[in-house]
Each structure stands twice: as C-alpha cells, then as structure tokens.
Design a protein around this motif. Structure first.
Motif, mmCIF file in Angstrom:
data_model
loop_
_atom_site.group_PDB
_atom_site.id
_atom_site.type_symbol
_atom_site.label_atom_id
_atom_site.label_comp_id
_atom_site.label_asym_id
_atom_site.label_seq_id
_atom_site.Cartn_x
_atom_site.Cartn_y
_atom_site.Cartn_z
ATOM 1 N N THR B 248 7.558 8.360 -39.481
ATOM 2 C CA THR B 248 6.490 8.313 -38.479
ATOM 3 C C THR B 248 6.906 9.131 -37.259
ATOM 4 O OG1 THR B 248 5.969 6.081 -39.216
ATOM 5 C CG2 THR B 248 5.027 6.765 -37.126
ATOM 6 N N ALA B 249 8.164 8.985 -36.852
ATOM 7 C CA ALA B 249 8.652 9.742 -35.693
ATOM 8 C C ALA B 249 8.539 11.242 -35.954
ATOM 9 C CB ALA B 249 10.098 9.359 -35.396
ATOM 10 N N LEU B 250 8.807 11.653 -37.192
ATOM 11 C CA LEU B 250 8.696 13.077 -37.534
ATOM 12 C C LEU B 250 7.267 13.572 -37.366
ATOM 13 C CD1 LEU B 250 10.819 13.768 -40.723
ATOM 14 C CD2 LEU B 250 11.159 14.581 -38.403
ATOM 15 N N ILE B 251 6.317 12.739 -37.809
ATOM 16 C CA ILE B 251 4.912 13.137 -37.682
ATOM 17 C C ILE B 251 4.532 13.248 -36.211
ATOM 18 C CG2 ILE B 251 2.563 12.310 -38.071
ATOM 19 C CD1 ILE B 251 3.802 11.183 -40.769
ATOM 20 N N LEU B 252 5.034 12.311 -35.412
ATOM 21 C CA LEU B 252 4.742 12.362 -33.979
ATOM 22 C C LEU B 252 5.359 13.609 -33.353
ATOM 23 C CD1 LEU B 252 5.263 8.590 -33.264
ATOM 24 C CD2 LEU B 252 3.107 9.831 -33.287
ATOM 25 N N PHE B 253 6.518 14.026 -33.873
ATOM 26 C CA PHE B 253 7.125 15.269 -33.387
ATOM 27 C C PHE B 253 6.225 16.455 -33.746
ATOM 28 C CE2 PHE B 253 9.674 19.064 -34.083
ATOM 29 C CZ PHE B 253 10.374 19.162 -32.893
ATOM 30 N N GLU B 254 5.755 16.442 -34.989
ATOM 31 C CA GLU B 254 4.906 17.555 -35.430
ATOM 32 C C GLU B 254 3.602 17.612 -34.650
ATOM 33 O OE1 GLU B 254 5.217 16.619 -39.787
ATOM 34 O OE2 GLU B 254 5.511 18.811 -39.846
ATOM 35 N N GLY B 256 3.366 16.923 -31.595
ATOM 36 C CA GLY B 256 3.676 17.229 -30.203
ATOM 37 C C GLY B 256 3.702 16.009 -29.311
ATOM 38 N N ILE B 257 3.923 14.822 -29.900
ATOM 39 C CA ILE B 257 3.959 13.594 -29.100
ATOM 40 C C ILE B 257 5.403 13.227 -28.746
ATOM 41 C CG2 ILE B 257 3.323 11.134 -29.127
ATOM 42 C CD1 ILE B 257 0.997 11.956 -30.988
ATOM 43 N N LEU B 258 6.349 13.695 -29.549
ATOM 44 C CA LEU B 258 7.766 13.489 -29.254
ATOM 45 C C LEU B 258 8.454 14.857 -29.169
ATOM 46 C CD1 LEU B 258 8.707 10.537 -31.655
ATOM 47 C CD2 LEU B 258 8.586 10.442 -29.162
ATOM 48 N N ASP B 259 9.484 14.950 -28.293
ATOM 49 C CA ASP B 259 10.180 16.228 -28.110
ATOM 50 C C ASP B 259 11.531 16.267 -28.807
ATOM 51 O OD1 ASP B 259 8.174 17.173 -26.293
ATOM 52 O OD2 ASP B 259 9.037 15.835 -24.785
ATOM 53 N N LEU B 260 12.062 15.092 -29.141
ATOM 54 C CA LEU B 260 13.406 15.043 -29.719
ATOM 55 C C LEU B 260 13.474 13.866 -30.686
ATOM 56 C CD1 LEU B 260 16.472 15.666 -29.801
ATOM 57 C CD2 LEU B 260 16.711 14.365 -27.695
ATOM 58 N N VAL B 261 13.737 14.171 -31.963
ATOM 59 C CA VAL B 261 13.838 13.094 -32.958
ATOM 60 C C VAL B 261 14.999 13.383 -33.910
ATOM 61 C CG1 VAL B 261 11.407 12.421 -32.994
ATOM 62 C CG2 VAL B 261 12.181 14.234 -34.501
ATOM 63 N N ARG B 262 15.484 12.319 -34.521
ATOM 64 C CA ARG B 262 16.469 12.487 -35.590
ATOM 65 C C ARG B 262 15.703 12.709 -36.895
ATOM 66 N NH1 ARG B 262 21.132 10.461 -33.212
ATOM 67 N NH2 ARG B 262 20.535 9.019 -31.560
ATOM 68 N N VAL B 272 14.577 22.326 -42.498
ATOM 69 C CA VAL B 272 15.730 23.196 -42.286
ATOM 70 C C VAL B 272 15.344 24.549 -41.692
ATOM 71 C CG1 VAL B 272 17.561 24.448 -43.473
ATOM 72 C CG2 VAL B 272 17.118 22.085 -44.036
ATOM 73 N N ASP B 273 14.189 25.076 -42.060
ATOM 74 C CA ASP B 273 13.828 26.417 -41.604
ATOM 75 C C ASP B 273 13.002 26.427 -40.322
ATOM 76 O OD1 ASP B 273 15.143 27.476 -43.803
ATOM 77 O OD2 ASP B 273 13.407 27.089 -45.085
ATOM 78 N N ARG B 274 12.745 25.240 -39.767
ATOM 79 C CA ARG B 274 11.966 25.200 -38.529
ATOM 80 C C ARG B 274 12.778 25.695 -37.346
ATOM 81 N NH1 ARG B 274 7.775 21.387 -38.457
ATOM 82 N NH2 ARG B 274 6.892 21.288 -40.542
ATOM 83 N N PRO B 275 12.106 26.283 -36.348
ATOM 84 C CA PRO B 275 12.849 26.778 -35.188
ATOM 85 C C PRO B 275 13.556 25.664 -34.406
ATOM 86 C CG PRO B 275 10.461 27.135 -34.947
ATOM 87 C CD PRO B 275 10.683 26.632 -36.323
ATOM 88 N N GLY B 276 12.982 24.485 -34.330
ATOM 89 C CA GLY B 276 13.581 23.430 -33.514
ATOM 90 C C GLY B 276 14.670 22.632 -34.217
ATOM 91 N N TYR B 277 14.992 23.025 -35.458
ATOM 92 C CA TYR B 277 15.951 22.247 -36.232
ATOM 93 C C TYR B 277 17.379 22.505 -35.758
ATOM 94 C CZ TYR B 277 18.743 20.683 -40.175
ATOM 95 O OH TYR B 277 19.683 20.072 -40.953
ATOM 96 N N ARG B 278 18.141 21.435 -35.479
ATOM 97 C CA ARG B 278 19.529 21.588 -35.024
ATOM 98 C C ARG B 278 20.429 20.718 -35.882
ATOM 99 N NH1 ARG B 278 18.735 22.867 -29.429
ATOM 100 N NH2 ARG B 278 20.952 22.766 -28.958
ATOM 101 N N LEU B 497 15.545 17.382 -34.494
ATOM 102 C CA LEU B 497 14.471 18.331 -34.205
ATOM 103 C C LEU B 497 14.249 18.310 -32.702
ATOM 104 C CD1 LEU B 497 11.892 17.657 -37.033
ATOM 105 C CD2 LEU B 497 13.066 19.810 -36.595
ATOM 106 N N VAL B 498 14.321 19.480 -32.086
ATOM 107 C CA VAL B 498 14.150 19.587 -30.643
ATOM 108 C C VAL B 498 12.987 20.530 -30.384
ATOM 109 C CG1 VAL B 498 15.319 20.047 -28.465
ATOM 110 C CG2 VAL B 498 16.657 19.422 -30.469
ATOM 111 N N ASP B 499 12.014 20.085 -29.616
ATOM 112 C CA ASP B 499 10.864 20.927 -29.302
ATOM 113 C C ASP B 499 11.330 22.155 -28.514
ATOM 114 O OD1 ASP B 499 7.624 20.480 -29.164
ATOM 115 O OD2 ASP B 499 8.394 21.756 -27.552
#
Lengths: 176, 521
Positions: B248-254, B256-262, B272-278, B497-499
């Motif tokens: 659910t947190a991942l969906i909220l990140f996608e 734009g409701i959360l800026d930083l999630v595990r 893995v290929d997303r720009p915000g992936y760390r 994932l970091v926005d």
C-alpha cells in the motif's frame, strides 16, 4: 420477569468469566512470551521487565490480578507500546474502526442494491453476474481483500490510509 | 424499467462519491517531507525504546554526546570534544555551551547522569540497559547487586563536563553514545508528566526537529526546531504516516502521496529501474547456525563441509533484493571488514571432509533445518536443501515455525541447523563478534572457544587499528573457517524509493534516516 433478567445477567457474567479465564490460560499455554526477541535479552534485564509487568509472580496471583483489573474495566498495560494501556489504544482506535467498517458497509449496501436493481430490471436479458454482491456482503475485510486483488486497490488503500487503515487490526484480520 | 436503472445509477454514484471524498490530498508541498514509518512507534521515550520505528522518529527529535558521521564514525554532537585517560577507562566529555532544550532550559551534564541512571534502574525495566553495561557499576546496579546509583561511573564534574568511568577500556565507547538510549533526559519533565511525557504537549527535546503532533496509529508531524544547535533544518515539516502494508505504501508513493518508502523484498524487481530507486548494503548479516552439541555437527569437519558445500552466489540471484553473498561475518561498511575471510565454495573438498569425519551421506538420517515462517527464509532454506543434497548427497528436511515458537525453540532446544540474522546496533565489529562468545545469550550454537572469547575481549580494548584488525581477523577465522559453528550466507541490502523532489537525503548502512540537511522542492 425480574428473575428471568437476573438469570440472564448471571449467565452473562459466567460466560465473561469463562472467556476471560480461557484467554488467560491460552496466553500462558502458547509457546513464546511477550519479551522473546531476535536479540535475546540478558537474563537480569528480562527479570526486570517481567517484574515490571508482574509476570514473575505466581500464576495464581497473576490470574487474580488480571481478574481484579478486568472487573474494573482495566485491560492492563500494552507489552508493545511502552506506557500505554490497552484501553487507551482501544479508545484511540475504535472510532476509526467503526468509521471504516461503517464506510465499507455503506459501500457494500450502495453497490449491492445498485447491482441488485440492475439485475432485477434486466431480468431475462443480458445476464448480470451477481458475484460482486456476495463478495461485498457483510464484512469490510472481504471487501478490502477483493480490492487487493483488483484495480480498486489504490482507491481503497487511499481511503483507508486517510484515517489509518494501515493499522494492525485491519490487515491482521484480512484473510490472506 | 428505465426508472430502476436511474435509481441503480444514482445509488452507484453516491457510493462512488463517498469513496472519492475519502482520498487524501495528493498535491505535494515544497518543504514538506512525507515518509512512511510502517507502524505506530512503540514509544518515543528514548531510554526505553528498542525498535527501528521509534529510532526513526527519535533520531529527528534528539541528539546524544556523539552522532554517526558520513562513514559511520562517531563525531561530536552534544559533546564538542572528549578525552580518554591513558588507561582507556575514563572518558571526559565536554558539552557544547549554549545548547537549549525546546522549553528554553540549557543542556547540563546532569541530564546525562539522570538519563543513564534511569536507563539502568531495574524499575525502569529498559530492555536496552545493557548498552551501558561497560560503565562501571552499571551492570551491578541494573541487576540489583548495587543499590546506590551514586556507585555508577557517571558524574557531572560541572554543568558542562561529564565523566564516565568504564569497567574496562573500550575503544568503541563513543559509538555507543550515538545510540538513543544514552541520550540525555529531563527529570523535571518526566516526573511531572509520568507516562504521558512523550506526548506532543509535554515532550521537551533538543534535536533538529520537534514533535508537533502525534495522532496515534495515524501520523506524526515534526516541525523544525528553530534553536537547534547545528542550525535550523531546511524542511518546514515532516509528516510520518503509519501505513503498515508495504505494498500500500508503494502505491501511495506512486500516487505522489509519500516521498520516501521502503521497498518490500518481493516488489524490488518492479522498481529497480526507477529513477528514485536507492540501494545500499546494510550492516545486517544472515547466517545458518549449527547446534554443535548434536551429531553430526559436534564435529567441526562436518560443519566446515556444510559451509563449503554452499555456493553463496546463488542466493542473491534467488532473493534479488541486492543481497551480497558472504562467507565472512563482519559485514562490509563495518571497520575491520575483511573480504578474504571465509570458506569458499568447494564441493569436492566438502565431501572429502565429510568422509574424513566418518559421515556417510547415504546412512546419515535427514538433517533437520528450521526457519521461521517467511517467504525469504523459505526460499533460502529450499536453496540450501537443494545445494546440500546436490553437493554433499545428504538428505535435508525443512521445518518452518511461527516466529515466537521458533525463538523459544532456539532458546531451549536449538535445532541441528537454523537460520538467523543480526543487524548492527552500533557500527563497531564488536557488536557482531561478541555475539558468538561462549557467554553470549545470542549464541544458540552451543559452541564456545576460549581463544575466540579472549580475542574478542582483547579487540574491544585495543586502540591500535592494525593490531585490532589482526585480532578480528584471527577471531573471524576461528568463527567461520576453523570451528565454523555458523555458516554466514549473505549481507542484506536496504531498498528505498525516494521522490526526485527530495534532495540531500543520504541513506546509510545502519538504516538510520537523518533529515536535517534534506530539502524538498
């Protein structure tokens, strides 16, 4: 009539006592304690922690303490949330759970009646599947697990999220 | 009939409307960082907290004598400098002048004395009291053998000088003082408010952020502390939600409701290929332990054979969470890490060792491997089963257990082979190595080696880095090459994932989040 009412009340109290006793017994029979950790606590610290929650007392004394507390409506301290009572947590969470449950029920009835009406008005023509109806009926958890497996996920997740559907209770109950 | 359709449509509309009204606002605001904590923090009382969620919030609210620098070395925080006596037993910390708590009161050395005594007080029942056991008298006071807290080796020499006397010299003590249970506390605040002292209206802190609101099991809002001693942070607000469903947190990140999630392990490949992936290696090791009291694992050759029969490079390919295959125990990122240590994959040598030990794979009863119920642990166990059958010819029986049942079994009757992990509490190899001393409660292998114990004790007090490296190398060789009571398998990774609006956020291998330098566009 008075006798009947008294009888029922007495029965109720008896049932409560049995439930409380079984709960107490089960908790102590199940393997594992509230302070078992991946990082094992040194024995002297475990002793301190158990003393704080009176878990070092003889079983009978723990049972008496538990019943005495229950009788006053005190559900005891949380072993997980330091310094919070179970009653505090319920007081915080219950309104949210009621709101969530109510919303889910309203949605279920709304959608159910709508789809039911459509099914009724289209009787004998194109068949309308009734499954969504039965899937929604009654339990919000079922609705949420249906939402999980469908494109509704994000909408549902957000609706719950706004008022804390992230909470333990919801997800723990949802059948997965 | 048409009327029925209209009613149906209307009802549907009302239902959908009710749902949409529940959506949270999705527009991001500059200066506001929105993160997911995962759950309600069990407590914000830093003396009694033990878990990673509480740490995440407390690290924003408070500071200790020292803090972790960029490469996880302890650097000055509330203490601007410190001295160590020649015998290494006495640390004198000089506090920064002019540090103020959020209620305006100045920081004093006495606040540390109070906090440390409170941590060690048996009545507080703090689970992490043992972090200060190296302090003189601390262990005795915590276990009730010493009644008078004055006997604990911590004293305020004056308002800004704190003297700490240790039981024995300890080179990594300034790493321990980065940890939250050693942070200062205010007697007046705690005694006035009791258990409610951590609520926003009562809490007094001195870190970069202050607690603005805490809606239990929903969200915590932090605001910058204007008088923070290292300068007011750039962020205007941190909103920390408690969404405990990782997906659910991942969906909220996608959305734009959360800026930083595990990122939960099984979702990693999608991101893995997303720009915000760390991704960053964690100070967290994963190992299989052998019960050295049970045959055939009472023979070191058998344990070595089992360890050598595992091609660890298969595990990261199966788990795909950025794990690093490891046959060493001190993880990369930790001082005195040495990648050359460990038994390498050698199926032939392993079979030879097994034969030498007189173990015939044909007649050996199935080896029981126990793990706690979890997708990752199951995948690892299945791979180990397959590899041991393939490379040693032994039969392996897998058993999964519910977490608490598993822990109880480890404590009472450790299975022949079990999985466990260990994450660093403080970034010093001692935290990993003292785990397997003969007297460690976390050593479930039944193994003990006086030489190993001595090396680990000696390394804890050794100030010369080269000598220390040698001591840890030898100890590690005993642990994972010679006696091999454990087979380390891999080091875990942190996946975030970091926005892209979030700037200057640096994840670290302790998985501690620091936001004082962070900006959000």
């Amino acid at each position: 009539m008075t006798r009947y009412v008294f009888g029922r009340l007495l029965q109720g109290a008896l049932v409560l006592w049995v439930v409380a006793t079984v709960t107490f017994g089960q908790l102590r029979l199940l393997p594992g304690g509230p302070f078992d950790r991946e990082k094992v606590l040194p024995p002297e610290i475990l002793r301190n922690v158990e003393a704080r929650y009176h878990l070092d007392a003889p079983l009978l004394e723990q049972y008496a303490r538990y019943l005495a507390r229950l009788a006053q409506g005190d559900l005891g301290p949380s072993y997980k949330y330091v310094g919070r009572d179970v009653s505090d947590i319920l007081r915080d969470a219950l309104p949210v759970s009621i709101q969530l449950g109510g919303l889910a029920l309203a949605l279920a009835i709304g959608l159910g009646v709508a789809v039911g009406l459509l099914a009724g008005t289209h009787r004998g023509r194109r068949p309308i599947r009734r499954r969504p109806c039965s899937r929604f009926s009654g339990c919000p958890f079922r609705a949420s697990s249906w939402a999980h497996s469908s494109s509704w996920h994000s909408v549902w997740g957000s609706a719950g999220f706004r008022r804390g559907c992230g909470r333990d209770r919801c997800t723990r109950c949802s059948p997965r | 009939m048409k009327g029925g359709g209209r009613i149906a449509g209307g009802t549907l509309g009302v239902a959908l409307g009710a749902l949409l009204a529940c959506l949270p606002p999705t527009t991001p605001v500059a200066g506001t960082l929105r993160i997911n904590l995962g759950t309600e923090p069990p407590t914000l009382d830093w003396t009694r907290a033990t878990d990673s969620v509480s740490i995440t919030v407390i690290e924003q609210l408070m500071r200790g004598l020292t803090r972790l620098g960029p490469n996880l070395q302890p650097v000055p925080a509330l203490a601007e400098r410190w001295e160590v006596s020649d015998d290494g037993r006495t640390y004198t910390f000089h506090l920064r002048d002019g540090v103020r708590w959020s209620d305006g009161a100045p920081l004093e050395a006495e606040h540390f004395v109070y906090a440390w005594r409170r941590l060690l007080d048996p009545a507080t029942a703090a689970e992490y009291a043992y972090f200060l056991f190296p302090v003189k008298g601390a262990h005795d006071y915590n276990s009730g053998r010493l009644r008078d807290p004055e006997g604990i080796g911590v004293r305020a020499l004056d308002a800004l000088t704190l003297e700490v006397e240790l039981e024995r010299p300890l080179v990594y003590f300034p790493s321990i003082t980065t940890f939250m249970v050693t942070f200062p506390a205010r007697r007046d605040v705690i005694e006035t408010h009791g258990e409610a002292w951590t609520e926003p209206e009562n809490l007094v802190t001195l870190g970069p952020f202050r607690l603005a609101s805490w809606e239990h099991e929903y969200k915590i809002v932090l605001r910058p502390y204007d008088a923070y001693f290292e300068g007011r942070p750039a962020l205007e607000r941190i909103v920390a939600y408690m969404v405990n469903e990782g997906s659910t947190a991942l969906i909220l990140f996608e959305q734009g409701i959360l800026d930083l999630v595990r990122v939960p392990p099984l979702e990693i490949r999608r991101f893995v290929d997303r720009p915000g992936y760390r991704r960053i290696a964690a100070l967290r090791g994963y190992y299989y332990g052998f019960n050295t009291k049970l045959p055939p694992f009472d023979d070191a050759r058998v344990r070595r054979a089992f360890s050598m029969a595992v091609d660890r490079s298969e595990l990261p390919k199966i788990l795909r969470g950025g794990e690093i295959a490891a046959s060493y125990w001190i993880p990369p990122g930790m001082p005195h890490f040495n990648p050359r240590i460990g038994l390498s994959f050698d199926p032939e040598g392993a079979r030879r060792l097994l034969a030498e030990a007189g173990v015939d794979p044909e007649t050996l009863p199935p080896v029981r491997v126990v793990y706690n119920t979890d997708q990752t642990h199951r995948l690892v166990a299945q791979n180990m089963q397959e590899q041991w059958q393939r490379n040693l010819g032994v039969r392996v029986e897998l058993q999964s257990r519910e977490w608490k049942v598993f822990l109880r079994e480890l404590a009472t009757q450790p299975p022949p082979v079990y999985r466990l992990g260990w994450g660093a509490d403080y970034p010093d190899p001692d935290n990993f190595m003292n785990l397997f001393t003969s007297y460690s409660a976390n050593n479930h292998t039944g193994w003990g080696n006086p030489r190993y114990d001595r090396l680990v004790e000696q390394a804890a007090t050794e100030r010369d880095a080269t000598v220390r490296q040698r001591l840890y190398d030898e100890a590690q060789r005993i642990l994972v090459e010679g006696d091999a009571p454990i087979a380390p398998l891999f080091v875990s990774a942190i996946n975030l994932l970091v926005d892209d609006r979030v700037r200057n956020f640096e994840p670290n291998s302790m998985d501690l989040w620091f936001f004082e330098g962070v900006e959000v566009d």
